[in-house]
Design a protein around this motif. Structure first.
Motif, mmCIF file in Angstrom:
data_model
loop_
_atom_site.group_PDB
_atom_site.id
_atom_site.type_symbol
_atom_site.label_atom_id
_atom_site.label_comp_id
_atom_site.label_asym_id
_atom_site.label_seq_id
_atom_site.Cartn_x
_atom_site.Cartn_y
_atom_site.Cartn_z
ATOM 1 N N LYS A 1 0.817 -1.221 0.000
ATOM 2 C CA LYS A 1 0.000 0.000 0.000
ATOM 3 C C LYS A 1 0.845 1.264 0.000
ATOM 4 O O LYS A 1 1.804 1.385 0.753
ATOM 5 N N ALA B 1 1.101 5.442 0.624
ATOM 6 C CA ALA B 1 0.517 6.365 1.606
ATOM 7 C C ALA B 1 -0.683 7.083 0.990
ATOM 8 O O ALA B 1 -0.708 7.367 -0.208
ATOM 9 N N THR B 2 -1.682 7.358 1.800
ATOM 10 C CA THR B 2 -2.930 7.964 1.329
ATOM 11 C C THR B 2 -3.327 9.146 2.223
ATOM 12 O O THR B 2 -2.986 9.170 3.404
ATOM 13 N N THR C 1 -5.735 11.102 4.549
ATOM 14 C CA THR C 1 -6.937 10.983 5.368
ATOM 15 C C THR C 1 -7.539 12.381 5.406
ATOM 16 O O THR C 1 -6.941 13.300 5.954
ATOM 17 N N ARG D 1 -8.539 19.543 3.974
ATOM 18 C CA ARG D 1 -8.567 18.783 2.710
ATOM 19 C C ARG D 1 -9.916 18.944 2.011
ATOM 20 O O ARG D 1 -9.997 18.912 0.781
ATOM 21 N N ASN E 1 -6.284 3.458 6.253
ATOM 22 C CA ASN E 1 -5.552 2.527 7.115
ATOM 23 C C ASN E 1 -6.455 1.964 8.202
ATOM 24 O O ASN E 1 -6.391 0.782 8.522
ATOM 25 N N HIS F 1 5.411 6.725 6.813
ATOM 26 C CA HIS F 1 5.198 8.174 6.709
ATOM 27 C C HIS F 1 3.969 8.495 5.863
ATOM 28 O O HIS F 1 3.346 7.596 5.295
ATOM 29 N N GLY F 2 3.666 9.787 5.748
ATOM 30 C CA GLY F 2 2.489 10.213 4.996
ATOM 31 C C GLY F 2 2.803 10.474 3.531
ATOM 32 O O GLY F 2 3.795 9.946 2.995
ATOM 33 N N THR F 3 1.977 11.292 2.882
ATOM 34 C CA THR F 3 2.066 11.493 1.439
ATOM 35 C C THR F 3 3.043 12.604 1.035
ATOM 36 O O THR F 3 3.156 12.918 -0.136
ATOM 37 N N VAL F 4 3.726 13.183 2.009
ATOM 38 C CA VAL F 4 4.770 14.213 1.833
ATOM 39 C C VAL F 4 4.248 15.374 0.974
ATOM 40 O O VAL F 4 4.811 15.712 -0.082
ATOM 41 N N THR F 5 3.194 15.979 1.450
ATOM 42 C CA THR F 5 2.450 17.021 0.733
ATOM 43 C C THR F 5 3.322 18.187 0.233
ATOM 44 O O THR F 5 3.207 18.598 -0.920
ATOM 45 N N HIS G 1 6.438 18.339 -0.526
ATOM 46 C CA HIS G 1 7.265 17.958 -1.669
ATOM 47 C C HIS G 1 6.403 17.861 -2.931
ATOM 48 O O HIS G 1 6.836 18.217 -4.024
ATOM 49 N N THR H 1 12.946 13.448 -2.146
ATOM 50 C CA THR H 1 12.060 12.686 -1.263
ATOM 51 C C THR H 1 12.607 11.270 -1.079
ATOM 52 O O THR H 1 12.965 10.623 -2.062
ATOM 53 N N ASN H 2 12.645 10.833 0.147
ATOM 54 C CA ASN H 2 13.232 9.532 0.474
ATOM 55 C C ASN H 2 12.228 8.406 0.166
ATOM 56 O O ASN H 2 11.152 8.345 0.761
HETATM 57 P P1 NAP Z 1 4.252 13.326 6.058
HETATM 58 O O1 NAP Z 1 3.670 13.135 4.722
HETATM 59 O O2 NAP Z 1 4.891 12.142 6.678
HETATM 60 O O3 NAP Z 1 5.325 14.494 5.969
HETATM 61 C C1 NAP Z 1 5.747 15.326 7.018
HETATM 62 C C2 NAP Z 1 7.146 15.879 6.753
HETATM 63 O O4 NAP Z 1 8.098 14.850 7.055
HETATM 64 C C3 NAP Z 1 7.412 16.228 5.296
HETATM 65 O O5 NAP Z 1 6.985 17.531 5.004
HETATM 66 C C4 NAP Z 1 8.903 16.028 5.207
HETATM 67 O O6 NAP Z 1 9.614 17.095 5.818
HETATM 68 C C5 NAP Z 1 9.117 14.813 6.088
HETATM 69 N N1 NAP Z 1 9.004 13.529 5.352
HETATM 70 C C6 NAP Z 1 8.065 12.562 5.521
HETATM 71 N N2 NAP Z 1 8.297 11.542 4.694
HETATM 72 C C7 NAP Z 1 9.400 11.863 3.980
HETATM 73 C C8 NAP Z 1 10.115 11.211 2.953
HETATM 74 N N3 NAP Z 1 9.741 10.013 2.491
HETATM 75 N N4 NAP Z 1 11.221 11.834 2.448
HETATM 76 C C9 NAP Z 1 11.595 13.028 2.891
HETATM 77 N N5 NAP Z 1 10.949 13.699 3.868
HETATM 78 C C10 NAP Z 1 9.858 13.130 4.400
HETATM 79 O O7 NAP Z 1 3.156 13.828 7.084
HETATM 80 P P2 NAP Z 1 2.037 14.975 6.965
HETATM 81 O O8 NAP Z 1 2.521 16.117 6.145
HETATM 82 O O9 NAP Z 1 1.616 15.186 8.339
HETATM 83 O O10 NAP Z 1 0.827 14.267 6.228
HETATM 84 C C11 NAP Z 1 0.554 14.414 4.826
HETATM 85 C C12 NAP Z 1 -0.634 13.528 4.454
HETATM 86 O O11 NAP Z 1 -0.274 12.163 4.674
HETATM 87 C C13 NAP Z 1 -1.883 13.769 5.265
HETATM 88 O O12 NAP Z 1 -2.964 14.011 4.386
HETATM 89 C C14 NAP Z 1 -2.114 12.493 6.051
HETATM 90 O O13 NAP Z 1 -3.471 12.164 6.133
HETATM 91 C C15 NAP Z 1 -1.359 11.473 5.270
HETATM 92 N N6 NAP Z 1 -0.784 10.366 6.060
HETATM 93 C C16 NAP Z 1 -0.865 9.121 5.518
HETATM 94 C C17 NAP Z 1 -0.285 8.040 6.140
HETATM 95 C C18 NAP Z 1 -0.403 6.682 5.497
HETATM 96 O O14 NAP Z 1 -1.189 6.480 4.615
HETATM 97 N N7 NAP Z 1 0.409 5.718 5.885
HETATM 98 C C19 NAP Z 1 0.406 8.212 7.334
HETATM 99 C C20 NAP Z 1 0.500 9.511 7.872
HETATM 100 C C21 NAP Z 1 -0.085 10.572 7.205
HETATM 101 P P3 NAP Z 1 10.188 18.389 5.006
HETATM 102 O O15 NAP Z 1 8.995 19.044 4.393
HETATM 103 O O16 NAP Z 1 10.820 19.181 6.093
HETATM 104 O O17 NAP Z 1 11.170 17.877 3.990
#
Ligand code: NAP
Ligand code: MG
Length: 404
Positions: free
Chosen positions: A72, A74-75, A77, A82, A97, A306-310, A312, A324-325
């Motif tokens: 899966k 990342a998606t 929520t 949103r 999830n 981690h999440g969808t890295v909005t 980026h 993006t990692n």
């Molecule tokens: P996020 O996507 O994990 O990102 C938060 C910050 O962490 C990013 O801005 C980035 O920092 C850093 N980061 C996270 N993953 C990275 C990667 N692979 N490579 C490089 N840097 C990374 O969390 P969020 O911004 O709180 O959530 C965004 C969306 O993701 C939300 O809509 C949420 O619902 C969804 N979400 C989904 C899941 C899932 O499906 N498993 C889990 C959590 C959240 P910098 O900007 O400083 O580079």
């Protein structure tokens, strides 16, 4: 070179934003050039979930039950913000999830991906520590309120048979806060079985901790159910030379800090929430973490933690390069392909999954990293930040050599 064959499809759940972009690149650069990929595709991107009134999420979870292995992306929520960002949404759809977890009745296992150049904050940790978090009940399904005057609170259960059970919580002389929590024996039993099975699959010791000296009945029930379920797994544990032990949460914390790592730490819902953040932070970053949902019948769903890295993604949409990692998402693919290979007796596929992970490690050990990791390396280690695509190209180059 002939492509590696698959017999049973993987359930593929696509997702949102930057991770959706990475998803397609990973498939193009790292998987389909080498594997004759068979998947049953479900688009869990927010817009398609909306179009299908979230039926696609339920279908994907049911397909996972049918085939046994899913991967899966990342998606999103959706939240209030949103809903404004995507005005076409007809409902604030629930977390995919959460929906998948409740259909598969699973436990989430998270383990750090370790490399020599990034040392954990805790110096003696040599091997990864896996957290197994119970994902149902306790404070997450509790009710609470506050009162202002003197009085008494009682906790009452009314059985369908008419039988009642009641206890005084507290007689109070002033303003007070109250909380009522529960867990279900069935869910605790599933949690226990998933933990024992995962310990066997990964050949690691299993630790379980609660606070049963204080919550004698509540946490005592967790301890008792784990003991009862362990009977079915004990012979296999003995055969593999692995151990199960129970200890108090405060004792576990002290042991974990002093340990070398290399085991699974099963935690109740709240403990797992807190401790997994502590362990992942101490090991490095969420992008260097594997995450797998395992149900008691052995069904598995691999994902990134981690999440969808909005942020980026919006850079990417403006045509800018991102760094993006993709490690966690690649490891979701390698984990799922290896599992599929094991179940179907396809050694080539298992071998491919291992080589893909090795190619990732080689790339990082050669100092080719995304920006987030460059800041974490030990002094003296030479690391260069590359963009998302360059990172995948570097892995692909090393993978091709290994498979040649
Ligand atoms: P996020 O996507 O994990 O990102 C938060 C910050 O962490 C990013 O801005 C980035 O920092 C850093 N980061 C996270 N993953 C990275 C990667 N692979 N490579 C490089 N840097 C990374 O969390 P969020 O911004 O709180 O959530 C965004 C969306 O993701 C939300 O809509 C949420 O619902 C969804 N979400 C989904 C899941 C899932 O499906 N498993 C889990 C959590 C959240 P910098 O900007 O400083 O580079
Ligand atoms: Mg948390």
């Amino acid at each position: 070179m002939a492509k590696i064959k698959m017999t049973t499809p993987l359930v593929e759940m696509d997702g949102d934003e930057m991770t959706r972009i990475l998803w397609a690149m990973i498939k193009d650069k790292l998987i389909t050039p080498f594997v004759d990929l068979k998947t049953e595709y479900y688009d869990l991107g927010l817009l398609y979930r909306n179009e299908t009134k979230d039926q696609v999420t339920v279908d994907a979870a049911n397909a996972t039950k049918k085939y046994g292995v899913a991967v899966k992306c990342a998606t999103i929520t959706p939240n209030k913000q949103r809903m404004e960002e995507y005005p076409q949404l007809t409902e604030m759809w629930k977390s995919p999830n959460g929906t998948i977890r409740s259909i598969l009745d699973g436990t989430v296992f998270r383990a750090p991906i370790c490399i020599d150049a990034i040392k954990p904050v805790v110096k003696n940790w040599k091997k990864p520590i896996t957290i197994a978090r119970h994902a149902y009940g306790d404070v997450y399904k509790s009710v609470d309120f506050a009162t202002t005057e003197p009085g008494v609170a009682t906790l009452t259960f009314k059985g369908e048979s008419g039988e009642e059970k009641s206890v005084v919580v507290q007689k109070t002389d002033g303003p007070t806060v109250w909380q009522g929590a529960h867990n279900k024996a069935k869910s605790i039993r599933s949690f226990a079985r998933a933990c024992f099975q995962y310990a066997i699959d990964t050949k690691q010791d299993l630790w379980f901790s609660t606070k049963d000296t204080i919550a004698k009945v509540y946490d005592g029930e967790f301890k008792k159910i784990f003991e009862e379920e362990f009977v079915d797994y004990k012979a296999k544990f003995d055969e593999l030379g692995i151990e199960y032990f129970y200890t108090l949460i405060d004792d576990a914390v002290a042991r974990v800090i002093r340990s070398e790592g290399g085991y699974i730490w099963a935690c109740k819902n709240y403990d797992g929430d807190v401790m997994s953040d502590m362990v992942s932070t101490a090991f490095g970053s969420l992008a260097m973490m594997t995450s797998v949902l395992v149900s008691p019948d052995g069904t598995t769903e691999y994902e990134a933690a981690h999440g969808t890295v909005t942020k980026h993604y919006y850079k990417h949409l403006k045509g800018e390069k991102t760094s993006t990692n993709s490690m966690a998402t690649i490891f979701a693919w390698s984990g799922a392909l290896k599992k599929r290979g094991e179940l179907d007796g396809l050694t080539d596929l298992v071998d491919f999954g291992n080589k893909l992970e090795e190619a990732c490690f080689d790339t990082l050990n050669d100092g080719i990293m995304t920006k987030d990791l460059v800041g974490l390396v030990e002094p003296g280690f030479k690391a260069t930040a590359v963009n998302s695509e360059e990172f995948l190209d570097a892995i692909a180059e090393r993978l091709a050599k290994k498979l040649a």
